[in-house]
Design a protein around this motif. Structure first.
Motif, short mmCIF file in Angstrom:
data_model
loop_
_atom_site.label_atom_id
_atom_site.label_comp_id
_atom_site.label_asym_id
_atom_site.label_seq_id
_atom_site.Cartn_x
_atom_site.Cartn_y
_atom_site.Cartn_z
N UNK A 1 1.15 -0.85 -0.07
CA UNK A 1 0.40 0.70 0.30
C UNK A 1 0.78 1.12 -0.49
N UNK A 2 -0.07 2.13 -0.27
CA UNK A 2 1.05 3.84 -0.68
C UNK A 2 0.50 3.88 0.64
N UNK A 3 1.85 4.58 1.48
CA UNK A 3 1.39 5.09 2.91
C UNK A 3 1.14 6.45 2.43
N UNK A 4 0.39 7.32 3.13
CA UNK A 4 0.34 9.26 2.84
C UNK A 4 1.74 9.47 3.80
N UNK A 5 1.79 10.36 3.99
CA UNK A 5 3.42 11.14 5.34
C UNK A 5 2.37 11.48 6.62
N UNK A 6 1.45 11.54 6.66
CA UNK A 6 0.16 11.76 6.99
C UNK A 6 0.16 10.91 7.97
N UNK A 7 -0.35 9.83 7.99
CA UNK A 7 -0.07 8.25 8.11
C UNK A 7 0.99 7.77 9.13
N UNK A 8 2.11 7.90 8.39
CA UNK A 8 3.26 7.54 8.75
C UNK A 8 3.44 8.16 9.55
N UNK A 9 3.94 10.00 9.86
CA UNK A 9 3.94 10.58 11.07
C UNK A 9 2.64 10.52 12.27
N UNK B 1 3.89 -3.28 16.72
CA UNK B 1 3.28 -2.58 15.21
C UNK B 1 3.07 -1.82 14.17
N UNK B 2 4.51 -0.40 15.03
CA UNK B 2 5.46 0.12 13.81
C UNK B 2 5.13 -0.36 12.82
N UNK B 3 5.42 -1.65 12.83
CA UNK B 3 6.50 -2.22 11.50
C UNK B 3 5.38 -2.89 10.71
N UNK B 4 4.35 -3.48 11.59
CA UNK B 4 2.95 -4.23 10.61
C UNK B 4 2.05 -2.79 10.06
N UNK B 5 2.07 -1.94 10.63
CA UNK B 5 1.16 -1.22 10.24
C UNK B 5 1.86 -0.30 9.47
N UNK B 6 3.19 0.02 9.48
CA UNK B 6 3.40 0.64 7.67
C UNK B 6 4.50 -0.39 6.79
N UNK B 7 3.57 -1.67 6.80
CA UNK B 7 3.72 -2.60 6.01
C UNK B 7 5.77 -2.87 5.93
N UNK B 8 6.79 -3.12 7.02
CA UNK B 8 7.81 -2.61 6.68
C UNK B 8 8.61 -4.03 7.99
N UNK B 9 9.55 -4.29 7.37
CA UNK B 9 10.13 -5.86 8.22
C UNK B 9 10.71 -4.51 9.18
N UNK B 10 11.29 -5.65 10.51
CA UNK B 10 11.66 -4.71 11.60
C UNK B 10 13.60 -3.90 11.57
N UNK B 11 14.45 -4.78 10.24
CA UNK B 11 15.35 -4.36 9.84
C UNK B 11 15.75 -2.52 8.94
N UNK B 12 13.73 -2.27 9.02
CA UNK B 12 13.64 -1.65 7.81
C UNK B 12 13.09 -0.16 9.02
N UNK B 13 13.34 -0.45 10.36
CA UNK B 13 12.82 0.38 10.98
C UNK B 13 13.36 1.77 10.56
#
Length: 162
Positions: free
Chosen positions: A122-130, A145-157
């Motif tokens: 999914x494309x994440x809006x800057x407001x959602x990321x903030x 939960x942070x990684x899950x919400x942004x659909x990222x792997x923990x090594x990309x946090x």
């Protein structure tokens, strides 16, 4: 009354929205639609013209035939037949495309190839990321939960914590 707001029915609001979108997209070509003769089998229900206008305006052929119905340029019976036919052709095309994708998958597997692509990210809006970052910083959510919400792997946090 649930079907109205301040004396205006939802049907009126929906009609206004549909009309606005139609006139916004149709532009000067509305005069062509207005000046058409009655759609019938003798003029092939203006099929080629409707398709051409659809391609030029991004209005669907169904919406253009609906406008012909609203303008009294096609009978309800012919409108229903045409719209049902369009919908049936859309279903057939979608099924054909689905079968083609399945055939390509089988062929790729037989040849030992992997098909490109995967699950769309999914494309994440800057407001959602903030918002998610703030929730993380304030301890409302944890790293998982942070990684899950942004659909990222923990090594990309680290990329999202700046």
């Amino acid at each position: 009354n649930e079907d109205s707001m301040d004396g205006i029915s939802f049907n009126q609001v929906e009609k206004w929205c549909n009309d606005f979108a139609y006139y916004f997209l149709i532009g000067d070509l509305d005069s062509t639609i207005i000046n058409l003769e009655q759609a019938s089998s003798k003029n092939d229900y203006h099929h080629d013209l409707i398709v051409s206008i659809s391609n030029d305006t991004n209005l669907s052929t169904i919406s253009l035939y609906t406008r012909l119905l609203i303008n009294g340029k096609i009978s309800k019976t012919h409108y229903k037949i045409i719209v049902d036919d369009i919908r049936e052709n859309i279903k057939k095309r979608e099924e054909h495309e689905r079968l083609e994708r399945e055939r390509e998958k089988v062929k790729a597997l037989e040849e030992g190839r992997k098909l490109g692509g995967g699950i769309a990210k999914p494309i994440l809006s800057p407001l959602y990321i903030k918002t998610i970052q703030s929730a993380f910083y304030e301890g409302i959510i944890g790293e998982a939960e942070f990684c899950k919400s942004l659909h990222i792997k923990p090594n990309k946090i680290d990329k999202y914590l700046q």
